[in-house]
Enzyme design. Structure first.
Site, PDB file in Angstrom:
ATOM      1  N   THR A  52       3.782  55.910  20.921  1.00 19.75           N
ATOM      2  CA  THR A  52       4.880  56.252  19.998  1.00 19.75           C
ATOM      3  C   THR A  52       5.138  55.091  19.042  1.00 19.75           C
ATOM      4  OG1 THR A  52       5.865  57.636  21.697  1.00 19.75           O
ATOM      5  CG2 THR A  52       7.304  56.989  19.885  1.00 19.75           C
ATOM      6  N   ASN A 131      -1.972  66.749  24.612  1.00 18.50           N
ATOM      7  CA  ASN A 131      -1.308  66.339  25.854  1.00 18.50           C
ATOM      8  C   ASN A 131      -0.786  67.512  26.675  1.00 18.50           C
ATOM      9  OD1 ASN A 131       0.301  66.082  23.327  1.00 18.50           O
ATOM     10  ND2 ASN A 131       1.993  66.083  24.775  1.00 18.50           N
ATOM     11  N   GLN A 159      -4.643  60.666  25.068  1.00 22.60           N
ATOM     12  CA  GLN A 159      -5.029  61.433  26.261  1.00 22.60           C
ATOM     13  C   GLN A 159      -6.500  61.233  26.640  1.00 22.60           C
ATOM     14  OE1 GLN A 159      -3.326  63.237  28.467  1.00 22.60           O
ATOM     15  NE2 GLN A 159      -1.347  62.957  27.482  1.00 22.60           N
ATOM     16  N   SER A 179      -1.849  54.639  25.032  1.00 20.66           N
ATOM     17  CA  SER A 179      -0.842  54.118  25.983  1.00 20.66           C
ATOM     18  C   SER A 179      -1.512  53.836  27.324  1.00 20.66           C
ATOM     19  CB  SER A 179       0.246  55.172  26.237  1.00 20.66           C
ATOM     20  OG  SER A 179       1.061  55.319  25.118  1.00 20.66           O
ATOM     21  N   ALA A 180      -1.122  52.721  27.949  1.00 24.58           N
ATOM     22  CA  ALA A 180      -1.770  52.299  29.207  1.00 24.58           C
ATOM     23  C   ALA A 180      -1.485  53.230  30.385  1.00 24.58           C
ATOM     24  CB  ALA A 180      -1.318  50.885  29.568  1.00 24.58           C
ATOM     25  N   HIS A 181      -0.307  53.860  30.394  1.00 25.95           N
ATOM     26  CA  HIS A 181       0.047  54.641  31.586  1.00 25.95           C
ATOM     27  C   HIS A 181      -0.784  55.910  31.734  1.00 25.95           C
ATOM     28  CE1 HIS A 181       2.811  57.679  29.626  1.00 25.95           C
ATOM     29  NE2 HIS A 181       2.746  56.774  28.686  1.00 25.95           N
ATOM     30  N   THR A 220       7.734  38.788  20.762  1.00 31.11           N
ATOM     31  CA  THR A 220       7.025  38.201  21.894  1.00 31.11           C
ATOM     32  C   THR A 220       6.144  39.247  22.567  1.00 31.11           C
ATOM     33  OG1 THR A 220       8.944  36.780  22.189  1.00 31.11           O
ATOM     34  CG2 THR A 220       7.414  36.922  24.046  1.00 31.11           C
ATOM     35  N   CYS A 306       8.363  63.503  26.423  1.00 27.93           N
ATOM     36  CA  CYS A 306       9.469  63.190  25.503  1.00 27.93           C
ATOM     37  C   CYS A 306      10.245  64.439  25.123  1.00 27.93           C
ATOM     38  CB  CYS A 306       8.983  62.533  24.221  1.00 27.93           C
ATOM     39  SG  CYS A 306       7.342  62.038  24.191  1.00 27.93           S
TER      40      CYS A 306
HETATM   41  N1  PLP Z   1       0.523  60.874  22.054  1.00 28.88           N
HETATM   42  C1  PLP Z   1       0.053  61.576  23.089  1.00 28.88           C
HETATM   43  C2  PLP Z   1      -1.139  62.467  22.905  1.00 28.88           C
HETATM   44  C3  PLP Z   1       0.679  61.484  24.340  1.00 28.88           C
HETATM   45  O1  PLP Z   1       0.209  62.210  25.372  1.00 28.88           O
HETATM   46  C4  PLP Z   1       1.798  60.630  24.483  1.00 28.88           C
HETATM   47  C5  PLP Z   1       2.510  60.527  25.758  1.00 28.88           C
HETATM   48  O2  PLP Z   1       2.646  61.451  26.493  1.00 28.88           O
HETATM   49  C6  PLP Z   1       2.233  59.910  23.362  1.00 28.88           C
HETATM   50  C7  PLP Z   1       1.577  60.058  22.163  1.00 28.88           C
HETATM   51  C8  PLP Z   1       3.397  58.980  23.460  1.00 28.88           C
HETATM   52  O3  PLP Z   1       3.094  57.933  24.324  1.00 28.88           O
HETATM   53  P1  PLP Z   1       4.219  56.928  24.817  1.00 28.88           P
HETATM   54  O4  PLP Z   1       5.272  57.773  25.481  1.00 28.88           O
HETATM   55  O5  PLP Z   1       3.526  56.014  25.775  1.00 28.88           O
HETATM   56  O6  PLP Z   1       4.745  56.225  23.615  1.00 28.88           O
END
Ligand code: PLP
Length: 359
Positions: A52, A131, A159, A179-181, A220, A306
């Site tokens: 994001t 996603n 993804q 995104s790392a998660h 930072t 989100c």
């Molecule tokens: N874009 C995609 C395709 C995603 O699946 C996600 C998170 O689910 C995001 C953007 C946003 O990632 P983050 O919540 O780590 O900012």
């Protein structure tokens, strides 16, 4: 990550020489990310708090940078909410945002996208993998068109990053985010990568410093997060082939069992062009709320995280032609290397029983 939160708790923005160790380690992590993407320029990676922030940081700067060339931006209605939000802001600033429709499988037609390109088109933004449905867009073809027409191509690869091999040069992507998660790294850290050479050719901007504004972020660095992201990527790359086999097997086993044992259930999105960890199922006319809310002990979603508390039905499913009712009875199930066959058996049994009891 732990040493970077204890004995190596140095601030990389400081001047003291102890910081060198941290700077070197971050450089190595950038090199790992680049090697994975088949890229080389270390300066072109920026760590953020996730996709994001990467989108918020780069898309408005790109639009501003290219303003003199035009104001037309092509994207898809099925993009992540983070992208749609930025597009809405740009639209209020006078940019002409055009959404390419998707077919019933959730796919963008590259030829339709090509037809919509105008003289004043400055940017194409199409995500790699959705996603909610897992549907994989024809990125290579879109990249080819973008290269041919000399238009900057942004792709949200969140993804796919860490789950699939990504050869960015072959895909023709100029800027990407992740995104790392999504690959078992820490939450709240991710990245933004821009390919300076192709951006320079497409934009006509020779000065590298100017292009690097795209990924310039004050503040930072999240050192422990970056180290965790790097470790997660290292493991993901090592295990990628075996993960693909194992997770595909789990997803398919679950999907087959549900399709064979529940009435009025169907898969949303293309099953051919789809990442291996996701299935999005529509249980027509059924109340899925108790499942989504976790009362059955299965952790799933009916949209992007989100959007989880939004009253609206999924914009992705509606763009694919589903009614509000159909979208509201759809569930996204995703699987990981930490799931087992027994869990898949148990979860599918619970779901089948739940829907049978509903009648
Ligand atoms: N874009 C995609 C395709 C995603 O699946 C996600 C998170 O689910 C995001 C953007 C946003 O990632 P983050 O919540 O780590 O900012």
């Amino acid at each position: 990550m732990i040493p970077y939160m204890s004995e190596l708790y140095y601030n990389p923005s400081s001047r003291y020489l102890q910081v060198n160790e941290i700077t070197k380690k971050i450089g190595l992590e950038k090199a790992r990310t680049l090697e994975y993407l088949n890229l080389v320029d270390e300066k072109s990676v920026c760590y953020t708090s996730g996709a994001t922030e990467s989108i918020n940081l780069s898309i408005p700067v790109l639009a501003e940078m290219l303003k003199e060339k035009g104001s037309h931006i092509l994207t898809a209605a099925t993009e992540h909410k983070a992208m749609l939000d930025v597009m809405e802001i740009l639209s209020k600033q006078g940019y002409d945002i055009e959404f390419i429709p998707v077919d019933a499988g959730g796919l963008v037609d590259p030829l339709e996208l090509e037809r919509k390109i105008r003289k004043d088109t400055i940017l194409i933004s199409i995500m790699y993998c959705n996603n909610e449905t897992g549907v994989i867009q024809p990125i290579e073809k879109i990249g080819e068109i973008a290269k041919d027409k000399q238009i900057v191509f942004f792709s949200d690869v969140t993804q796919a990053f860490g789950k699939l091999s990504l050869n960015v040069a072959e895909l023709g992507i100029d800027v990407l985010c992740f995104s790392a998660h999504k690959f078992h790294g820490p939450k709240g850290v991710g990245g933004l990568v821009c390919i300076i050479d192709s951006l320079s050719k497409k934009t006509g901007i020779q000065k590298k410093e100017r292009l690097l504004q795209l990924i310039s972020k004050a503040g930072t660095a999240n050192v422990a997060g970056i180290i965790g992201l790097g470790k997660a990527l290292e493991v993901s790359i090592l295990e990628m082939d075996s993960n693909i086999g194992q997770i595909t097997m789990l997803r398919d086993k679950f999907e087959d069992k549900i399709l064979n044992n529940c009435l009025n259930v169907s898969v949303n999105g293309s099953t051919e062009k789809r990442i291996y960890n996701t299935t999005n199922l529509s249980f027509k006319g059924k109340d899925i709320e108790p499942i989504i809310d976790g009362y059955l002990g299965i952790l799933v979603s009916n949209g992007s995280a989100c959007n989880a508390f939004s009253e609206k039905s999924s914009h992705v499913l509606r763009a694919m032609g589903l009614s509000d009712e159909e979208a509201n009875s759809s569930i996204r199930f995703s699987f990981s290397k930490y799931n087992t066959s027994e869990e898949v058996e148990k979860a599918s049994d619970i779901i089948i029983k739940y829907f049978r009891n509903l009648g």
